[in-house]
Design a protein around this motif. Structure first.
Motif, PDB file in Angstrom:
ATOM      1  N   LEU A   1       0.835  -1.202   0.000  1.00  0.00           N
ATOM      2  CA  LEU A   1       0.000   0.000   0.000  1.00  0.00           C
ATOM      3  C   LEU A   1       0.869   1.251   0.000  1.00  0.00           C
ATOM      4  CD1 LEU A   1      -3.087   0.473   0.065  1.00  0.00           C
ATOM      5  CD2 LEU A   1      -2.889   0.861   2.513  1.00  0.00           C
ATOM      6  N   ASN A   2       0.477   2.222  -0.802  1.00  0.00           N
ATOM      7  CA  ASN A   2       1.222   3.477  -0.898  1.00  0.00           C
ATOM      8  C   ASN A   2       1.276   4.147   0.475  1.00  0.00           C
ATOM      9  OD1 ASN A   2       2.351   5.936  -1.516  1.00  0.00           O
ATOM     10  ND2 ASN A   2       0.791   6.533  -3.003  1.00  0.00           N
TER      11      ASN A   2
ATOM     12  N   SER B   1      -0.810   7.355   1.158  1.00  0.00           N
ATOM     13  CA  SER B   1      -2.273   7.341   1.071  1.00  0.00           C
ATOM     14  C   SER B   1      -2.937   7.066   2.417  1.00  0.00           C
ATOM     15  CB  SER B   1      -2.731   6.280   0.066  1.00  0.00           C
ATOM     16  OG  SER B   1      -2.356   4.981   0.501  1.00  0.00           O
TER      17      SER B   1
ATOM     18  N   ASN C   1     -10.451   7.263  -2.424  1.00  0.00           N
ATOM     19  CA  ASN C   1      -9.187   6.870  -3.061  1.00  0.00           C
ATOM     20  C   ASN C   1      -8.503   5.756  -2.280  1.00  0.00           C
ATOM     21  OD1 ASN C   1      -9.541   8.838  -5.045  1.00  0.00           O
ATOM     22  ND2 ASN C   1      -8.455  10.401  -3.861  1.00  0.00           N
TER      23      ASN C   1
ATOM     24  N   SER D   1     -10.392   2.491  -2.788  1.00  0.00           N
ATOM     25  CA  SER D   1     -10.143   1.920  -4.116  1.00  0.00           C
ATOM     26  C   SER D   1      -8.763   1.273  -4.188  1.00  0.00           C
ATOM     27  CB  SER D   1     -10.279   3.016  -5.175  1.00  0.00           C
ATOM     28  OG  SER D   1      -9.977   2.507  -6.454  1.00  0.00           O
ATOM     29  N   GLU D   2      -7.759   1.965  -3.634  1.00  0.00           N
ATOM     30  CA  GLU D   2      -6.404   1.409  -3.640  1.00  0.00           C
ATOM     31  C   GLU D   2      -6.321   0.151  -2.783  1.00  0.00           C
ATOM     32  OE1 GLU D   2      -1.813   2.685  -2.429  1.00  0.00           O
ATOM     33  OE2 GLU D   2      -3.475   4.098  -2.162  1.00  0.00           O
TER      34      GLU D   2
ATOM     35  N   VAL E   1      -5.111  -3.673  -3.877  1.00  0.00           N
ATOM     36  CA  VAL E   1      -4.016  -4.356  -3.185  1.00  0.00           C
ATOM     37  C   VAL E   1      -4.497  -5.675  -2.590  1.00  0.00           C
ATOM     38  CG1 VAL E   1      -2.453  -4.218  -1.207  1.00  0.00           C
ATOM     39  CG2 VAL E   1      -2.727  -2.253  -2.709  1.00  0.00           C
TER      40      VAL E   1
END
Length: 421
Positions: free
Chosen positions: A101-102, A105, A255, A258-259, A263
């Motif tokens: 995961l970023n 974010s 966002n 969704s991410e 993942v």
């Protein structure tokens, strides 16, 4: 300056008229006082209820997304067995999501599992119906852990699944009495635990939701050994949740959600045409339901209170017609001496507004006195918004109730008015 002077004169005339008929003024105030009291009392109770229910749901966290097996809201006509056969989130998946995961974010993520109905014992003392909660080290990043005494877990204690615990205030009080619980031992599910921290006391909640007072935090590794969380295939089994906390500037978490979905699908190796075998849940759905429910209750309360306000408004209007009738001769003298129509109009209009403002302030004060009464389950509070609303409604009712008598008074012929008795 002339307009200001005339306005002040209008206020002075209105105040003198109210003082000269004190009994009538008090009787006129009662209707407005009851009306404003009814409206503001309803809104105060509704606001207090909503605030307390939201506080009771604080344990879910704010701006967080829960990744779990079960959805919190079931879709219509959805086969239950599809949820039943889903795998539960695992610690391996949690670490994989952490890597993928970023980091920009979200603010933090943790894995957590809990189960209720546990009995904790220390010597001859015991406490039933306690909640055991297994958490990772990162749990303090996504949820509040208000420690009053002691400390939080160390990374080494989490990694080695040590038998240490952070307990609630009620657990500490019932198991160890008035002495410090730090360093003391208790047993749960056949295991011995050492207390390293005690959480702040929360007290009673309006609705029956998990409370830190009867909550016991232990390491996720130890929790997994006791309850075998990776085997949560049954509906009543222990199913962990991965919790991801969004950034403060992310308003709707769309966002991040969704991410996180992408993942999670990658971690579980789902093909493009395969549907998700996990659920993404957000506490905001409860907040939206609460807001809708109390908006309906607030409207219903306002309609009920408006009937009382309507009676008060008619009472003020009736008194103003009587006041115009009694002072017709004075109005004629004022106009013959050069008083403008708007001066006469303002004189009676301000009198009606004065009456409603004083009555409204009295109603608000009565509501404030009620909020001072100690309440254990539902503490009431009078917000500045409700005070402003009450005074605004009072002014509006004063204008509506006084405008017609004021217009009639301002349009009187001075000669006919002077001759009247």
């Amino acid at each position: 300056m002339l307009a200001l002077r005339l306005t002040l004169e209008s206020f002075r005339f209105a105040w003198q008229a109210l003082k000269s008929n004190l009994l009538r003024t008090i009787l006129s105030l009662l209707g407005v006082t009851v009306g404003i009291f009814a409206i503001i009392a309803v809104f105060t109770v509704v606001d207090s209820l909503e605030s307390n229910i939201r506080q009771s749901m604080d344990f879910l966290g704010e701006k967080v997304v829960y990744v779990g097996k079960w959805p919190w809201k079931f879709e219509p006509n959805r086969p239950w067995w599809k949820y039943f056969n889903r795998p539960v989130p695992t610690q391996r998946e949690f670490r994989a999501i952490q890597r993928m995961l970023n980091p920009n974010s979200h603010m933090g993520m943790a894995i957590m599992a809990n189960t209720g109905g546990n009995t904790l014992k220390a010597g001859n003392n015991s406490l039933t119906d306690c909640n055991l909660q297994g958490v990772s080290y990162e749990y303090q990043q996504v949820s509040k852990v208000p420690i009053a005494e002691g400390r939080y877990f160390t990374p080494q204690e989490i990694d080695l699944a040590r038998n240490v615990a952070i307990i609630g205030a009620d657990i500490a009080e019932n198991l160890f009495g008035g002495s410090s619980a730090l360093g003391r031992e208790f047993s749960a599910r056949g295991r011995k635990f050492t207390v390293i921290g005690v959480m702040k006391k929360e007290g009673k909640k309006l609705i029956d939701t998990p409370s830190n007072d009867t909550n016991c935090l232990i390491t996720f590794g130890m929790f997994s050994q006791i309850f075998a969380v990776n085997n949560g295939s049954s509906m009543g089994g222990v199913s962990p949740n991965i919790i991801v906390k969004g950034r403060e500037d992310d308003q709707n978490l769309a966002n991040l959600e969704s991410e996180l979905q992408g993942v999670m699908r990658n971690v579980r190796g789902l093909k493009p045409r395969e549907e998700d075998n996990f659920a993404l849940n957000r506490p905001e759905m409860f907040g939206e339901l609460i807001s809708k429910l109390f908006s309906v209750i607030g409207v219903a309360g306002a309609v009920i209170g408006s009937f009382a306000m309507l009676v008060g408004g008619f009472g003020i209007a009736n008194i103003m017609f009587v006041s115009v009738k009694e002072r017709t001769n004075i109005i004629g003298i004022q106009k013959s001496l050069g008083a403008k129509n708007y001066f006469i109009l303002f004189q009676f209009l301000f009198e009606a507004i004065f009456l409603c403002l004083i009555g409204g302030a009295a109603g608000i004060f009565l509501v404030f006195l009620i909020t001072l009464i100690p309440q254990d389950s539902l503490p009431l509070f009078l917000s500045a918004g409700n005070v402003t609303l009450g005074l605004t409604v009072s002014v509006v009712i004063g204008i509506l109730a006084g405008i017609i008598p004021a217009v009639l008074a301002s349009n009187l012929d001075p000669v006919i008015a002077i001759r009247s008795k």
